[in-house]
Write a protein that holds these residues in place. Structure first.
Motif, short mmCIF file in Angstrom:
data_model
loop_
_atom_site.label_atom_id
_atom_site.label_comp_id
_atom_site.label_asym_id
_atom_site.label_seq_id
_atom_site.Cartn_x
_atom_site.Cartn_y
_atom_site.Cartn_z
N ILE A 11 28.19 -55.41 -0.15
CA ILE A 11 27.94 -54.00 0.16
C ILE A 11 26.90 -53.87 1.26
CG2 ILE A 11 26.88 -51.88 -0.74
CD1 ILE A 11 28.37 -52.52 -3.39
N GLU A 12 25.82 -54.63 1.15
CA GLU A 12 24.76 -54.54 2.16
C GLU A 12 25.26 -54.99 3.53
OE1 GLU A 12 21.85 -53.03 1.79
OE2 GLU A 12 22.31 -52.61 -0.30
N ILE A 13 26.09 -56.01 3.57
CA ILE A 13 26.67 -56.46 4.85
C ILE A 13 27.53 -55.35 5.44
CG2 ILE A 13 28.31 -58.04 5.94
CD1 ILE A 13 27.42 -60.17 3.85
N LEU A 14 28.43 -54.80 4.63
CA LEU A 14 29.37 -53.80 5.14
C LEU A 14 28.68 -52.49 5.51
CD1 LEU A 14 32.46 -54.49 2.85
CD2 LEU A 14 32.17 -55.07 5.28
N LYS A 15 27.57 -52.16 4.85
CA LYS A 15 26.79 -50.97 5.24
C LYS A 15 26.28 -51.10 6.66
CE LYS A 15 24.65 -49.49 0.90
NZ LYS A 15 23.36 -49.47 0.18
N ARG A 16 26.05 -52.33 7.09
CA ARG A 16 25.43 -52.58 8.39
C ARG A 16 26.47 -52.86 9.49
NH1 ARG A 16 22.33 -53.48 4.31
NH2 ARG A 16 20.07 -53.52 4.43
N THR A 17 27.73 -52.83 9.15
CA THR A 17 28.79 -53.08 10.14
C THR A 17 29.74 -51.90 10.15
OG1 THR A 17 30.03 -54.33 8.49
CG2 THR A 17 28.65 -55.61 9.97
N GLU A 18 29.71 -51.13 11.20
CA GLU A 18 30.49 -49.88 11.27
C GLU A 18 31.99 -50.10 11.29
OE1 GLU A 18 29.22 -47.26 14.38
OE2 GLU A 18 27.10 -47.72 13.98
N LEU A 37 35.46 -50.99 -1.97
CA LEU A 37 35.79 -51.31 -0.59
C LEU A 37 37.29 -51.21 -0.38
CD1 LEU A 37 36.98 -54.46 -0.20
CD2 LEU A 37 34.62 -55.02 -0.53
N VAL A 38 37.65 -51.12 0.90
CA VAL A 38 39.05 -50.97 1.29
C VAL A 38 39.41 -52.16 2.16
CG1 VAL A 38 40.70 -49.50 2.52
CG2 VAL A 38 38.81 -48.46 1.23
N LYS A 39 40.60 -52.71 1.92
CA LYS A 39 41.10 -53.82 2.73
C LYS A 39 42.26 -53.32 3.57
CE LYS A 39 43.80 -57.07 1.09
NZ LYS A 39 44.28 -58.22 0.30
N LEU A 89 33.65 -50.50 3.66
CA LEU A 89 33.21 -49.81 2.45
C LEU A 89 34.13 -48.61 2.21
CD1 LEU A 89 29.32 -49.57 2.54
CD2 LEU A 89 30.74 -50.98 1.06
N ALA A 90 34.43 -48.35 0.96
CA ALA A 90 35.18 -47.15 0.60
C ALA A 90 34.28 -45.94 0.83
CB ALA A 90 35.61 -47.23 -0.86
N ASP A 91 34.88 -44.81 1.13
CA ASP A 91 34.11 -43.60 1.41
C ASP A 91 33.16 -43.25 0.27
OD1 ASP A 91 35.18 -43.24 3.92
OD2 ASP A 91 36.78 -41.90 3.21
N ASN A 92 33.62 -43.40 -0.98
CA ASN A 92 32.75 -43.07 -2.10
C ASN A 92 31.54 -44.01 -2.17
OD1 ASN A 92 34.46 -45.23 -2.87
ND2 ASN A 92 34.19 -44.76 -5.03
N GLU A 93 31.71 -45.26 -1.74
CA GLU A 93 30.59 -46.22 -1.76
C GLU A 93 29.58 -45.86 -0.67
OE1 GLU A 93 28.43 -49.12 -3.44
OE2 GLU A 93 30.43 -48.69 -4.16
N LYS A 94 30.06 -45.38 0.48
CA LYS A 94 29.17 -44.98 1.57
C LYS A 94 28.27 -43.83 1.14
CE LYS A 94 32.53 -46.05 5.15
NZ LYS A 94 33.44 -45.45 6.12
#
Length: 157
Positions: free
Chosen positions: A12-19, A76-78, A95-100
């Motif tokens: 999650i932390e990785i994906l938060k930082r990668t748009e 997350l979404v693949k 990241l899935a929208d709800n996770e963002k």
């Protein structure tokens, strides 16, 4: 928090930082680099994973298993694409929208977040080729044979 939980938090932390999201290979390599820097700085990997040398460098199937679970949990979404050069499928994780939208309630320690920030800032926007070149050039990766576990003992000094 168990290492499985920490692995999901790291993802999650990785994906938060990668748009734009990350390919499966990029995600695996960034997890490896995060654990590698954590061993160097903290004396232990954050995720608790064991990486083995695979055809495309250091790998842990636990990362893909965690990503699948996170898809099922709608965290997350693949996305699947087809490579224009090889015709093979590839996967992009976002990241899935709800996770963002969720407030960050991370089970990670502050020093672990610092490690993640540093690795993603330095390597997260590299092209796949440059990321792989960097990882493949690391001494412990060069020395490992196919199927062998990556030796962290050379790193923690």
């Amino acid at each position: 928090m168990n290492s499985g939980g920490k692995l999901k938090e790291v993802i999650i932390e990785i994906l938060k930082r990668t748009e734009k999201g990350l390919t499966r290979t990029q995600l695996v390599k960034l997890c490896f680099l995060i654990d590698r820097l954590a061993v160097e700085r903290l004396g232990r990997p954050i995720t608790g994973l064991c990486y083995s040398m695979y055809y495309y460098g250091p790998y842990s199937p636990d990362i893909i298993d965690a990503a699948r679970e996170m898809e099922e949990e709608e965290r997350l979404v693949k996305y699947t694409g087809i490579s224009l050069t090889t015709g093979e499928p590839y996967y992009i994780y976002r990241l899935a929208d709800n996770e963002k939208q969720m407030q960050s309630i991370s089970g990670l320690e502050k020093n672990e977040i610092i490690v993640i920030d540093e690795v993603v800032k330095e390597h997260g926007s590299l092209s796949l080729k440059k990321l792989l070149d960097f990882v493949y050039d690391l001494p412990e990766v060069k020395e490992a044979r196919l199927g062998e576990k990556i030796n962290w003992s050379e790193i923690s000094s």
